[in-house]
Scaffold this active site. Structure first.
Site, PDB file in Angstrom:
ATOM      1  N   ASN A 255      -2.486   8.539   5.730  1.00 42.62           N
ATOM      2  CA  ASN A 255      -2.924   6.724   5.109  1.00 42.62           C
ATOM      3  C   ASN A 255      -1.591   5.896   5.058  1.00 42.62           C
ATOM      4  O   ASN A 255      -1.495   7.057   4.287  1.00 42.62           O
ATOM      5  CB  ASN A 255      -4.095   6.168   4.760  1.00 42.62           C
ATOM      6  CG  ASN A 255      -3.928   4.945   4.613  1.00 42.62           C
ATOM      7  OD1 ASN A 255      -3.293   3.916   5.118  1.00 42.62           O
ATOM      8  ND2 ASN A 255      -5.466   4.521   3.826  1.00 42.62           N
ATOM      9  N   TRP A 256      -0.516   5.652   5.614  1.00 43.68           N
ATOM     10  CA  TRP A 256       0.518   5.518   5.673  1.00 43.68           C
ATOM     11  C   TRP A 256       0.418   4.463   4.131  1.00 43.68           C
ATOM     12  O   TRP A 256       1.598   4.125   3.551  1.00 43.68           O
ATOM     13  CB  TRP A 256       1.674   5.314   6.090  1.00 43.68           C
ATOM     14  CG  TRP A 256       2.322   6.305   7.077  1.00 43.68           C
ATOM     15  CD1 TRP A 256       1.317   7.652   6.943  1.00 43.68           C
ATOM     16  CD2 TRP A 256       3.203   6.464   8.163  1.00 43.68           C
ATOM     17  NE1 TRP A 256       1.893   9.222   7.809  1.00 43.68           N
ATOM     18  CE2 TRP A 256       3.458   7.777   8.241  1.00 43.68           C
ATOM     19  CE3 TRP A 256       4.138   5.770   8.592  1.00 43.68           C
ATOM     20  CZ2 TRP A 256       4.125   8.473   9.232  1.00 43.68           C
ATOM     21  CZ3 TRP A 256       5.176   6.291   9.954  1.00 43.68           C
ATOM     22  CH2 TRP A 256       4.958   7.410  10.341  1.00 43.68           C
ATOM     23  N   LYS A 257      -0.897   3.651   4.316  1.00 41.54           N
ATOM     24  CA  LYS A 257      -0.594   2.303   3.565  1.00 41.54           C
ATOM     25  C   LYS A 257       0.674   1.457   3.469  1.00 41.54           C
ATOM     26  O   LYS A 257       1.241   1.380   4.943  1.00 41.54           O
ATOM     27  CB  LYS A 257      -0.774   2.301   1.659  1.00 41.54           C
ATOM     28  CG  LYS A 257      -2.311   3.517   2.390  1.00 41.54           C
ATOM     29  CD  LYS A 257      -2.471   4.157   0.687  1.00 41.54           C
ATOM     30  CE  LYS A 257      -4.217   4.749   0.728  1.00 41.54           C
ATOM     31  NZ  LYS A 257      -4.464   5.068  -1.080  1.00 41.54           N
TER      32      LYS A 257
ATOM     33  N   HIS B  85     -12.109   0.256   3.906  1.00 37.57           N
ATOM     34  CA  HIS B  85     -10.929   1.311   2.540  1.00 37.57           C
ATOM     35  C   HIS B  85     -11.052   0.705   1.425  1.00 37.57           C
ATOM     36  O   HIS B  85     -11.327  -0.490   1.113  1.00 37.57           O
ATOM     37  CB  HIS B  85      -9.533   1.402   3.114  1.00 37.57           C
ATOM     38  CG  HIS B  85      -8.450   2.443   2.440  1.00 37.57           C
ATOM     39  ND1 HIS B  85      -7.741   1.508   1.009  1.00 37.57           N
ATOM     40  CD2 HIS B  85      -8.394   3.437   2.707  1.00 37.57           C
ATOM     41  CE1 HIS B  85      -7.924   2.929   0.187  1.00 37.57           C
ATOM     42  NE2 HIS B  85      -7.713   4.228   1.307  1.00 37.57           N
TER      43      HIS B  85
ATOM     44  N   GLU C  92      -9.318   0.163  -1.166  1.00 38.07           N
ATOM     45  CA  GLU C  92      -7.982  -0.708  -1.146  1.00 38.07           C
ATOM     46  C   GLU C  92      -8.506  -2.185  -0.606  1.00 38.07           C
ATOM     47  O   GLU C  92      -8.349  -3.180  -1.224  1.00 38.07           O
ATOM     48  CB  GLU C  92      -6.750  -0.284  -0.760  1.00 38.07           C
ATOM     49  CG  GLU C  92      -6.320   0.899  -1.907  1.00 38.07           C
ATOM     50  CD  GLU C  92      -6.066   1.517  -1.057  1.00 38.07           C
ATOM     51  OE1 GLU C  92      -4.795   1.662   0.230  1.00 38.07           O
ATOM     52  OE2 GLU C  92      -5.010   2.362  -2.133  1.00 38.07           O
TER      53      GLU C  92
ATOM     54  N   GLU D 174     -14.349   8.625   0.606  1.00 37.34           N
ATOM     55  CA  GLU D 174     -12.852   8.780  -0.820  1.00 37.34           C
ATOM     56  C   GLU D 174     -13.703   8.613  -1.471  1.00 37.34           C
ATOM     57  O   GLU D 174     -13.565   7.091  -2.355  1.00 37.34           O
ATOM     58  CB  GLU D 174     -11.888   7.781   0.025  1.00 37.34           C
ATOM     59  CG  GLU D 174     -11.504   8.076   1.186  1.00 37.34           C
ATOM     60  CD  GLU D 174      -9.752   7.115   1.357  1.00 37.34           C
ATOM     61  OE1 GLU D 174      -9.113   8.220   2.105  1.00 37.34           O
ATOM     62  OE2 GLU D 174      -9.814   6.191   1.667  1.00 37.34           O
TER      63      GLU D 174
ATOM     64  N   GLY E 245      -4.909   7.990  -5.517  1.00 37.37           N
ATOM     65  CA  GLY E 245      -3.739   7.928  -6.385  1.00 37.37           C
ATOM     66  C   GLY E 245      -3.961   8.244  -7.515  1.00 37.37           C
ATOM     67  O   GLY E 245      -2.805   7.954  -7.555  1.00 37.37           O
TER      68      GLY E 245
ATOM     69  N   SER F  86      -6.198  11.935  -3.348  1.00 39.45           N
ATOM     70  CA  SER F  86      -5.472  12.965  -3.970  1.00 39.45           C
ATOM     71  C   SER F  86      -6.018  14.869  -3.163  1.00 39.45           C
ATOM     72  O   SER F  86      -5.246  15.518  -3.794  1.00 39.45           O
ATOM     73  CB  SER F  86      -6.113  13.762  -5.327  1.00 39.45           C
ATOM     74  OG  SER F  86      -5.174  12.160  -6.062  1.00 39.45           O
TER      75      SER F  86
ATOM     76  N   GLY G 276      -2.877  10.327   1.739  1.00 38.07           N
ATOM     77  CA  GLY G 276      -2.738   8.856   1.322  1.00 38.07           C
ATOM     78  C   GLY G 276      -1.005   9.156   1.206  1.00 38.07           C
ATOM     79  O   GLY G 276       0.053   9.727   1.690  1.00 38.07           O
TER      80      GLY G 276
HETATM   81  P1  13P Z   1      -3.845   9.239  -1.706  1.00 44.77           P
HETATM   82  O1  13P Z   1      -3.974  10.744  -0.838  1.00 44.77           O
HETATM   83  O2  13P Z   1      -2.949   9.119  -2.537  1.00 44.77           O
HETATM   84  O3  13P Z   1      -5.014  10.070  -2.818  1.00 44.77           O
HETATM   85  O4  13P Z   1      -4.346   8.559  -0.693  1.00 44.77           O
HETATM   86  C1  13P Z   1      -5.675   8.390  -0.442  1.00 44.77           C
HETATM   87  C2  13P Z   1      -6.666   7.524   0.464  1.00 44.77           C
HETATM   88  O5  13P Z   1      -6.329   6.541   0.059  1.00 44.77           O
HETATM   89  C3  13P Z   1      -6.622   7.715   1.816  1.00 44.77           C
HETATM   90  O6  13P Z   1      -6.655   6.338   2.204  1.00 44.77           O
END
Ligand code: 13P
Length: 256
Positions: free
Chosen positions: A9-11, A96, A98, A168, A174, A214, A235
Site C-alpha cells: 500500500n503505497w498510500k 483502511h 486512515e 491492521e 507506521g 509495520s 505500507g
Molecule cells: P506500515 O507498514 O507503514 O505500518 O503501514 C501499514 C498499512 O497501513 C498498510 O495498509
C-alpha cells in the site's frame, strides 16, 4: 490451501516517474516459485496506469487504495470500481484505518463500498483493526467484530468468494511497533471463528486473512509463520524495492 498474498500500500507516495521505476524493479526482482505469494501493488490512483504498464506480463497484480460505492454518477472527485477494473485493477483496499479516521468512513460506508467493488468484479482487501486505547481496554475483539459484521452486512456466501481481510491494528501502522506474531495470530483466529459463525466453516478456512502494521523484512518471517496469517499488507516497507522484495522473497523459505 490458501494462497498467500502480499500487497504493497503505497498510500499518498510516488509521482508517476517514481512509481514506474519502483514497479519495474519490483516486477524484475520477484523470485517466482511454487510457494511464492501473490504480489499486489496499490499505488495512488494517478499512478495506476503507469504501474500497470510496468507489471503487465509479470506475476505482479494491480490494486487501488479505495473506490466509491457507486458505479457512475455525479460524485465529484470519486473513482468508480468499474473504472479501476477497466484499467487492470484486480484488488481494492477498503476501510483502511486512515480512511476511517481522516475521512470519517464508518462501517456502513465501508459496507457499501465492499458491495460495489464485489459487484464490479474487484476483490476487496477489507481492513479492520483496533486503536491502542481500544486494545488497552480489552476491546480488540469487540471492535473487530463490529467492523467485520458491519462491512459484510448483507453479503452472501457467494459474494464473499474474492474477499481478503487485512487485520491492521491502528497502533502498529507506521509506528514501528508490530503486533507480536502471537497477538496477530489470536485476532486472526478470532476473525476466522467469526466468519464461521456468520457464514460457515468452509468459508472461514478459505478466506485469506493478512496482517498489516509495520511489517518489515526483519519481522516478516515470524509473522508469516503463524498458520492463521496468510500474508501482509505493507505500507512503509513497500516504498523501496529492497525492503519490499525482502518481504516477498522470504516467503517461500519462511519455515526455515
Ligand atoms: P506500515 O507498514 O507503514 O505500518 O503501514 C501499514 C498499512 O497501513 C498498510 O495498509
Amino acid at each position: 490451501m490458501r494462497e498467500p498474498i502480499i500487497a504493497g500500500n503505497w498510500k499518498m507516495n510516488k509521482t508517476n516517474p517514481e512509481a514506474r521505476e519502483l514497479a519495474k524493479s519490483i516486477a524484475q526482482g520477484i523470485e517466482v516459485s511454487s510457494s511464492s505469494p501473490e504480489v499486489v501493488l496499490c499505488p495512488p490512483f494517478t499512478a495506476l496506469e503507469a504501474v500497470m504498464g510496468e507489471i503487465s506480463g509479470s506475476e505482479v497484480k494491480l490494486g487501488a487504495q479505495d473506490a466509491f460505492w457507486d458505479i457512475q454518477g455525479a460524485y465529484t472527485g470519486e473513482i468508480s470500481p468499474i473504472m479501476l477494473l477497466t484499467i487492470g485493477c484486480e484488488y481494492v483496499i477498503l476501510g483502511h484505518s486512515e480512511r476511517r479516521s481522516y475521512f470519517s468512513e464508518d462501517d456502513q460506508v465501508v459496507n457499501r463500498k465492499v458491495k460495489a467493488a464485489i459487484q464490479a468484479g474487484l476483490s476487496p482487501i477489507l481492513c479492520v483493526g483496533e486503536s491502542l486505547e481500544e486494545r488497552e481496554k480489552g476491546q480488540t475483539e469487540a471492535v473487530v467484530n463490529k467492523q467485520l459484521r458491519g462491512a459484510l452486512n448483507g453479503l452472501s456466501l457467494e459474494e464473499l468468494k474474492s474477499l481478503v481481510i487485512a487485520y491492521e491494528p491502528v497502533w502498529a501502522i507506521g509506528t514501528g511497533r508490530t503486533a507480536t506474531p502471537q497477538q496477530a495470530g489470536e485476532v486472526h483466529s478470532f476473525i476466522r471463528d467469526l466468519l464461521s459463525r456468520l457464514y460457515d466453516f468452509e468459508v472461514s478456512q478459505r478466506i485469506r486473512v493478512i496482517y498489516g502494521g509495520s511489517v518489515k523484512p526483519d519481522n516478516a518471517r515470524d509473522i508469516f509463520n503463524q498458520p492463521q496469517i496468510d500474508g501482509g499488507l505493507v505500507g512503509g516497507a513497500s516504498l523501496e524495492t529492497e525492503s519490499f522484495l525482502g518481504i516477498v522473497n522470504l516467503y517461500p523459505s519462511r519455515g526455515d
